[in-house]
Design an enzyme around this catalytic site. Sequence first.
Site, PDB file in Angstrom:
ATOM      1  N   TYR A 185       0.574  -1.037   0.111  1.00  0.00           N
ATOM      2  CA  TYR A 185      -0.153   0.023   0.172  1.00  0.00           C
ATOM      3  C   TYR A 185       1.299   1.013   0.085  1.00  0.00           C
ATOM      4  O   TYR A 185       2.585   1.510  -0.211  1.00  0.00           O
ATOM      5  CB  TYR A 185      -0.490  -0.397   1.374  1.00  0.00           C
ATOM      6  N   ARG A 330      -6.113 -15.970  11.909  1.00  0.00           N
ATOM      7  CA  ARG A 330      -7.694 -17.072  10.827  1.00  0.00           C
ATOM      8  C   ARG A 330      -7.205 -18.483  12.289  1.00  0.00           C
ATOM      9  O   ARG A 330      -8.107 -18.902  11.899  1.00  0.00           O
ATOM     10  CB  ARG A 330      -6.255 -17.855   9.623  1.00  0.00           C
TER      11      ARG A 330
END
Length: 375
Positions: A185, A330
Amino acid sequence: MSVPALFTAFDSRGVRFRNRILVSPMCQYQAVEGLANDWHYAHHARFALGGVGGALLEATAVEPEGRISPGCLGLWHDGQIEGLRRLADLYHDQGIPLGVQLAHAGRKASSAVPWAGAGPLRPDSPYPAWPTLAPSALAHSADWPTPNAARREDIDRVVGAFAASARRAVAAGLDFVEIHGAHGYLIHEFFSPLANRRTDAYGGAFDNRARLALEIVRAVRDAVPAAMPVWCRLSCMDDGEGGVTLDDSVRLAKALAREGVDLVDCSAGGILGPVARSATQATPGHQVPYAARIRAEAGVASMAVGLIVDAEQAERIVADGAADLVALGRGLLDDPSFAYHAARRLGLADAHRLLPVPHGFFLGRQQAREQAAAS
């Protein structure tokens, strides 16, 4: 019995985390015009009730053009404060600090949500594409549009947008902010030679490529209270030859710490290709060595991420001094009560204290005690 290192408290500036397990920022792509909604509340409620030490909200854009996708959270106007305040209240009810990851997606903005292909928005997309910004007019990959090379006024605007969003985070009751300088980014694009071909004060030499990150940190540090932690996420190694090295990241982390960054969240990759690849093979704990070097050599706290999958592994990371905190994504999706189960597995004597106390029940007991004392 000694307390496992994973369940000791950690202080970052004026904020105390009751244990070393954090909810990693996980993009949900469910916002409408940047606004948090019931989806985000439900997503976070399961973690707030599971005994974590702290949590980070997903990448939250500092301006609309900085969103990864049309479904990303934003904090570019005051109307977006209330939704984040609701999430802060949710965590605070359980004594858990909540932070926000402030972000600008740069040339990877204007992307479709994952279930719609995750590539750049097309002209026929239900949500129109928008122009993107980068240090240089270099596309993320062959099938992505060419971004606009940032002018000085664009850079100044983005720095101001990070500061304004940080002030809104304070208004929302959030406890800390993390500046997203990773995953290909905008801040990472300026730092990486693979994306930055500028010849001005923001390109070329290390100090020039680091300039945007440091300017944003200064602006954010000035925008928040002195006791509020400011963290930064870095891609500590690029996924391409000639890019950022771990030595570069150690040097950058030292500079960030001098400007008031309290912790570096250590990730990797994302600068090349259509997906955010890691610079190392994705095996359990594959990014922990980055956190270990940053912590040992840069004089700043670090957080480890990347397939931290069980209690023993998380305990070793903290106990061995590889990182001060571990962030799970996760693992918590699979088991929102990971922290409680880890405490039980590691033999924490009062693991039950990590479980939530229903407030009505607690208040009822408190009132009963007060009535008994009065009589």
